[in-house]
Design an enzyme around this catalytic site. Structure first.
Site, PDB file in Angstrom:
ATOM      1  N   PRO A  16      59.736  41.718  35.920  1.00 58.86           N
ATOM      2  CA  PRO A  16      58.641  40.795  36.262  1.00 58.86           C
ATOM      3  C   PRO A  16      57.812  40.455  35.028  1.00 58.86           C
ATOM      4  CG  PRO A  16      58.739  42.640  37.812  1.00 58.86           C
ATOM      5  CD  PRO A  16      59.644  42.983  36.659  1.00 58.86           C
ATOM      6  N   LEU A  20      50.986  45.205  35.271  1.00 54.65           N
ATOM      7  CA  LEU A  20      49.629  45.754  35.151  1.00 54.65           C
ATOM      8  C   LEU A  20      49.621  46.808  34.044  1.00 54.65           C
ATOM      9  CD1 LEU A  20      46.735  45.855  36.492  1.00 54.65           C
ATOM     10  CD2 LEU A  20      47.532  47.937  37.637  1.00 54.65           C
ATOM     11  N   GLY A  21      48.827  46.582  33.000  1.00 55.89           N
ATOM     12  CA  GLY A  21      48.648  47.587  31.948  1.00 55.89           C
ATOM     13  C   GLY A  21      47.740  48.695  32.466  1.00 55.89           C
ATOM     14  N   ASP A  46      52.871  49.208  33.919  1.00 54.66           N
ATOM     15  CA  ASP A  46      53.165  49.795  32.612  1.00 54.66           C
ATOM     16  C   ASP A  46      52.282  51.015  32.384  1.00 54.66           C
ATOM     17  OD1 ASP A  46      54.386  49.302  29.758  1.00 54.66           O
ATOM     18  OD2 ASP A  46      52.283  49.810  29.435  1.00 54.66           O
ATOM     19  N   TYR A  51      49.174  58.297  28.461  1.00 55.33           N
ATOM     20  CA  TYR A  51      47.984  57.721  29.118  1.00 55.33           C
ATOM     21  C   TYR A  51      47.345  58.698  30.119  1.00 55.33           C
ATOM     22  CZ  TYR A  51      49.746  53.221  27.306  1.00 55.33           C
ATOM     23  OH  TYR A  51      50.213  52.197  26.503  1.00 55.33           O
ATOM     24  N   LYS A  80      56.733  55.801  28.925  1.00 55.78           N
ATOM     25  CA  LYS A  80      57.107  55.874  27.501  1.00 55.78           C
ATOM     26  C   LYS A  80      57.178  57.305  26.981  1.00 55.78           C
ATOM     27  CE  LYS A  80      54.322  51.659  26.992  1.00 55.78           C
ATOM     28  NZ  LYS A  80      53.037  51.778  27.652  1.00 55.78           N
ATOM     29  N   HIS A 113      57.713  55.112  22.649  1.00 57.32           N
ATOM     30  CA  HIS A 113      56.360  54.529  22.543  1.00 57.32           C
ATOM     31  C   HIS A 113      56.070  54.009  21.142  1.00 57.32           C
ATOM     32  CE1 HIS A 113      52.132  54.892  24.475  1.00 57.32           C
ATOM     33  NE2 HIS A 113      52.130  53.928  23.582  1.00 57.32           N
ATOM     34  N   SER A 167      58.960  50.325  21.520  1.00 56.80           N
ATOM     35  CA  SER A 167      57.600  49.787  21.435  1.00 56.80           C
ATOM     36  C   SER A 167      57.090  50.042  20.021  1.00 56.80           C
ATOM     37  CB  SER A 167      56.714  50.479  22.476  1.00 56.80           C
ATOM     38  OG  SER A 167      55.384  50.029  22.358  1.00 56.80           O
ATOM     39  N   ASN A 168      56.363  49.087  19.488  1.00 56.74           N
ATOM     40  CA  ASN A 168      55.799  49.174  18.130  1.00 56.74           C
ATOM     41  C   ASN A 168      56.900  49.278  17.063  1.00 56.74           C
ATOM     42  OD1 ASN A 168      52.883  49.231  18.764  1.00 56.74           O
ATOM     43  ND2 ASN A 168      53.407  51.138  19.819  1.00 56.74           N
ATOM     44  N   LYS A 275      45.698  44.745  31.126  1.00 58.20           N
ATOM     45  CA  LYS A 275      45.112  45.899  31.842  1.00 58.20           C
ATOM     46  C   LYS A 275      43.778  45.497  32.460  1.00 58.20           C
ATOM     47  CE  LYS A 275      41.956  49.404  31.931  1.00 58.20           C
ATOM     48  NZ  LYS A 275      40.478  49.287  31.802  1.00 58.20           N
ATOM     49  N   SER A 276      43.568  45.888  33.703  1.00 56.73           N
ATOM     50  CA  SER A 276      42.225  45.831  34.268  1.00 56.73           C
ATOM     51  C   SER A 276      42.137  46.873  35.374  1.00 56.73           C
ATOM     52  CB  SER A 276      41.902  44.442  34.826  1.00 56.73           C
ATOM     53  OG  SER A 276      40.577  44.474  35.320  1.00 56.73           O
TER      54      SER A 276
HETATM   55  N1  LIG Z   1      52.874  50.401  23.533  1.00 59.42           N
HETATM   56  C1  LIG Z   1      51.671  50.549  23.000  1.00 59.42           C
HETATM   57  O1  LIG Z   1      51.494  51.184  21.946  1.00 59.42           O
HETATM   58  C2  LIG Z   1      50.538  49.921  23.668  1.00 59.42           C
HETATM   59  C3  LIG Z   1      50.671  49.490  24.965  1.00 59.42           C
HETATM   60  N2  LIG Z   1      49.631  48.917  25.637  1.00 59.42           N
HETATM   61  C4  LIG Z   1      49.865  48.494  27.039  1.00 59.42           C
HETATM   62  O2  LIG Z   1      49.418  47.145  27.191  1.00 59.42           O
HETATM   63  C5  LIG Z   1      48.390  47.082  28.165  1.00 59.42           C
HETATM   64  C6  LIG Z   1      47.416  45.976  27.835  1.00 59.42           C
HETATM   65  O3  LIG Z   1      46.776  46.189  26.609  1.00 59.42           O
HETATM   66  P1  LIG Z   1      45.243  46.657  26.485  1.00 59.42           P
HETATM   67  O4  LIG Z   1      45.087  47.327  25.194  1.00 59.42           O
HETATM   68  O5  LIG Z   1      44.855  47.384  27.684  1.00 59.42           O
HETATM   69  O6  LIG Z   1      44.466  45.279  26.339  1.00 59.42           O
HETATM   70  P2  LIG Z   1      44.245  43.955  27.232  1.00 59.42           P
HETATM   71  O7  LIG Z   1      44.372  42.815  26.288  1.00 59.42           O
HETATM   72  O8  LIG Z   1      45.061  43.972  28.440  1.00 59.42           O
HETATM   73  O9  LIG Z   1      42.704  44.078  27.591  1.00 59.42           O
HETATM   74  C7  LIG Z   1      42.217  44.970  28.533  1.00 59.42           C
HETATM   75  C8  LIG Z   1      40.703  44.924  28.504  1.00 59.42           C
HETATM   76  O10 LIG Z   1      40.241  43.615  28.854  1.00 59.42           O
HETATM   77  C9  LIG Z   1      39.419  43.669  30.023  1.00 59.42           C
HETATM   78  N3  LIG Z   1      39.855  42.582  30.897  1.00 59.42           N
HETATM   79  C10 LIG Z   1      40.980  42.538  31.658  1.00 59.42           C
HETATM   80  N4  LIG Z   1      41.098  41.364  32.286  1.00 59.42           N
HETATM   81  C11 LIG Z   1      40.043  40.621  31.939  1.00 59.42           C
HETATM   82  C12 LIG Z   1      39.601  39.318  32.291  1.00 59.42           C
HETATM   83  N5  LIG Z   1      40.305  38.550  33.124  1.00 59.42           N
HETATM   84  N6  LIG Z   1      38.429  38.868  31.763  1.00 59.42           N
HETATM   85  C13 LIG Z   1      37.724  39.655  30.919  1.00 59.42           C
HETATM   86  N7  LIG Z   1      38.074  40.909  30.546  1.00 59.42           N
HETATM   87  C14 LIG Z   1      39.231  41.391  31.055  1.00 59.42           C
HETATM   88  C15 LIG Z   1      39.656  45.038  30.631  1.00 59.42           C
HETATM   89  O11 LIG Z   1      38.495  45.546  31.235  1.00 59.42           O
HETATM   90  P3  LIG Z   1      38.433  45.913  32.822  1.00 59.42           P
HETATM   91  O12 LIG Z   1      39.409  47.006  33.071  1.00 59.42           O
HETATM   92  O13 LIG Z   1      37.012  46.322  32.989  1.00 59.42           O
HETATM   93  O14 LIG Z   1      38.768  44.631  33.545  1.00 59.42           O
HETATM   94  C16 LIG Z   1      40.023  45.879  29.416  1.00 59.42           C
HETATM   95  O15 LIG Z   1      38.874  46.347  28.766  1.00 59.42           O
HETATM   96  C17 LIG Z   1      47.788  48.492  28.118  1.00 59.42           C
HETATM   97  O16 LIG Z   1      46.947  48.762  29.198  1.00 59.42           O
HETATM   98  C18 LIG Z   1      49.040  49.329  28.037  1.00 59.42           C
HETATM   99  O17 LIG Z   1      49.652  49.406  29.304  1.00 59.42           O
HETATM  100  C19 LIG Z   1      48.441  48.695  24.985  1.00 59.42           C
HETATM  101  C20 LIG Z   1      48.227  49.118  23.700  1.00 59.42           C
HETATM  102  C21 LIG Z   1      49.262  49.776  22.933  1.00 59.42           C
HETATM  103  O1  LIG Z   2      49.524  52.837  23.893  1.00 60.70           O
HETATM  104  C1  LIG Z   2      48.597  53.136  23.144  1.00 60.70           C
HETATM  105  C2  LIG Z   2      47.411  52.336  22.962  1.00 60.70           C
HETATM  106  O2  LIG Z   2      46.994  52.287  21.609  1.00 60.70           O
HETATM  107  C3  LIG Z   2      46.705  53.533  21.051  1.00 60.70           C
HETATM  108  C4  LIG Z   2      46.270  53.457  19.599  1.00 60.70           C
HETATM  109  O3  LIG Z   2      45.325  52.533  19.315  1.00 60.70           O
HETATM  110  C5  LIG Z   2      47.934  54.330  21.084  1.00 60.70           C
HETATM  111  O4  LIG Z   2      47.610  55.615  20.753  1.00 60.70           O
HETATM  112  C6  LIG Z   2      48.584  54.385  22.406  1.00 60.70           C
HETATM  113  O5  LIG Z   2      49.862  54.793  22.175  1.00 60.70           O
END
Ligand SMILES: NC(=O)C1=CN([C@@H]2O[C@H](COP(=O)(O)OP(=O)(O)OC[C@H]3O[C@@H](n4cnc5c(N)ncnc54)[C@H](OP(=O)(O)O)[C@@H]3O)[C@@H](O)[C@H]2O)C=CC1
Ligand SMILES: O=C1CO[C@H](CO)[C@@H](O)[C@@H]1O
Length: 333
Positions: A16, A20-21, A46, A51, A80, A113, A167-168, A275-276
């Site tokens: 899909p 959802l993060g 995700d 986490y 991951k 990861h 990832s990364n 993510k939210s």
């Molecule tokens: N593989 C890796 O190393 C990584 C993976 N990830 C994955 O990717 C996902 C998404 O990345 P993430 O870093 O969370 O960042 P995002 O870009 O998804 O931003 C999330 C943030 O934005 C806020 N937000 C969400 N929706 C809205 C909206 N419509 N309007 C305004 N603010 C909003 C959320 O707050 P609130 O919850 O209050 O809505 C939260 O603080 C992660 O959750 C994770 O699953 C992320 C980083 C690293």
């Molecule tokens: O998924 C992740 C989000 O970002 C973090 C670092 O800034 C990582 O540690 C973590 O693996």
């Protein structure tokens, strides 16, 4: 440009395009977040071992399965392998532990990861960022990515993962895996947003039929929390949501700025995992299929790409991590 709600992977698995993060989603917030997401139609979640919310996610999924509102096969669940386990012999035990926490028999996607292997400093498996007494991260300099990938492939063979990915990983690391792989990675999950569009990596992945998944698709504005928990000040976080050009496009379509940021990525053929934990924003981030950006909108948004300068995730909050031979954030990728 129309967008399908999933990408069909080689093994006929449906991936899909909106997931959802859950990074920084506290276990206490998970039930409401997952309930809301599944009610509004998300079928892709995700998470990651690191986490620390797999158990809460598993509890909520069990409630949905028990109530017969959804079947396991309706969902696409990603988790991951954490950095202290990036070695062949740790892959299966860590995946089994994630499955136990998630209360699932298999995951749809298992990712390495990060290409950086760390050395545990104690017996605590939950210590996913092991640190030495001098405050530097405990590196494992002999990380062998092709050998670890072989162990990932074995997880498809034994049925614990429907698909596997990374990832990364940067371009060089993707090429290293592709050269040795029997089963290709289905995705590389990387930082990707309007200011960091990852053009070279996207071109390479396209060549190998690897889907690119965009993390931090709306700029990860909430990540200050992660830094604060480690007594550090977060680096400047780009204000993607408040960018005036994004606002202009959003106004034209009567959508929110976040919806425009996400739709732009979908129209580039990417998977997004915003993510939210807020029910209103969870719904908002899923309502992306009822409008289309035209070529002028896409051009405007594409003009915001800063290339390598747009990168904001470098993991440098883990002191010394860039000394690892597989540190990936060395170039635009
Ligand atoms: N593989 C890796 O190393 C990584 C993976 N990830 C994955 O990717 C996902 C998404 O990345 P993430 O870093 O969370 O960042 P995002 O870009 O998804 O931003 C999330 C943030 O934005 C806020 N937000 C969400 N929706 C809205 C909206 N419509 N309007 C305004 N603010 C909003 C959320 O707050 P609130 O919850 O209050 O809505 C939260 O603080 C992660 O959750 C994770 O699953 C992320 C980083 C690293
Ligand atoms: O998924 C992740 C989000 O970002 C973090 C670092 O800034 C990582 O540690 C973590 O693996």
């Amino acid at each position: 440009m129309s967008v399908r709600d999933h990408i069909l992977l080689n093994n006929s698995l449906k991936f899909p395009v909106i997931g959802l993060g859950t990074w920084q989603a506290e276990p206490s917030e998970i039930k409401t977040a997952i309930d809301t997401a599944l009610e509004v139609g998300y079928r892709h979640i995700d998470t990651a071992f690191s986490y620390m919310n797999e158990e809460a996610i598993g509890d909520t999924l069990q409630e949905w399965f028990n109530s017969k509102k959804l079947k396991r096969g309706d969902l696409f669940i990603t988790t991951k392998l954490p950095m202290p386990a990036v070695r062949p012999e740790d892959v299966e035990p860590y995946l089994r532990e994630s499955l136990k926490r998630l209360k699932l028999k298999y995951v749809d996607l298992y990712l390495i990861h990060c290409p950086i292997g760390l050395k545990p400093v104690d017996d605590n498996v939950n210590n996913t960022f092991p640190t030495l007494p001098d405050g530097t991260v405990s590196l494992d300099p002999v990380t062998d990515l092709p050998a670890t990938w072989k162990a990932m492939e074995a997880q498809v063979d034994n049925g614990l993962a429907k698909s596997i990915g990374v990832s990364n990983f940067n371009c060089v690391q993707i090429e290293k895996i592709v050269r040795h792989a029997r089963i290709l990675p289905v995705t590389d999950q990387v930082e990707l947003h309007v200011e960091f569009m990852q053009k070279p990596l996207r071109a390479l992945c396209k060549l190998h039929n690897i889907v690119v998944t965009a993390y931090a698709p709306i700029g990860s504005p909430g990540r200050t929390k992660f830094y604060a928990a480690r007594g550090q000040k977060a680096p400047p976080i780009p204000c993607l949501i408040h960018n005036p050009l994004v606002g202009e496009v959003a106004k034209k379509h009567n959508k929110s700025n976040a919806q425009v940021l996400l739709r732009h990525l979908l129209q580039h053929g990417l998977v997004v995992i915003p993510k939210s934990c807020n029910p209103k924003r969870i719904k908002e981030n899923f309502q992306l299929m009822d409008f289309q950006l035209d070529s002028e909108d896409m051009k405007k948004l594409d003009s915001l790409d800063k290339g390598a300068k747009g990168r904001t995730f470098d993991f440098l909050l883990f002191k010394g991590i860039d000394q690892h031979p597989e540190y990936p954030f060395v170039d635009e990728y």
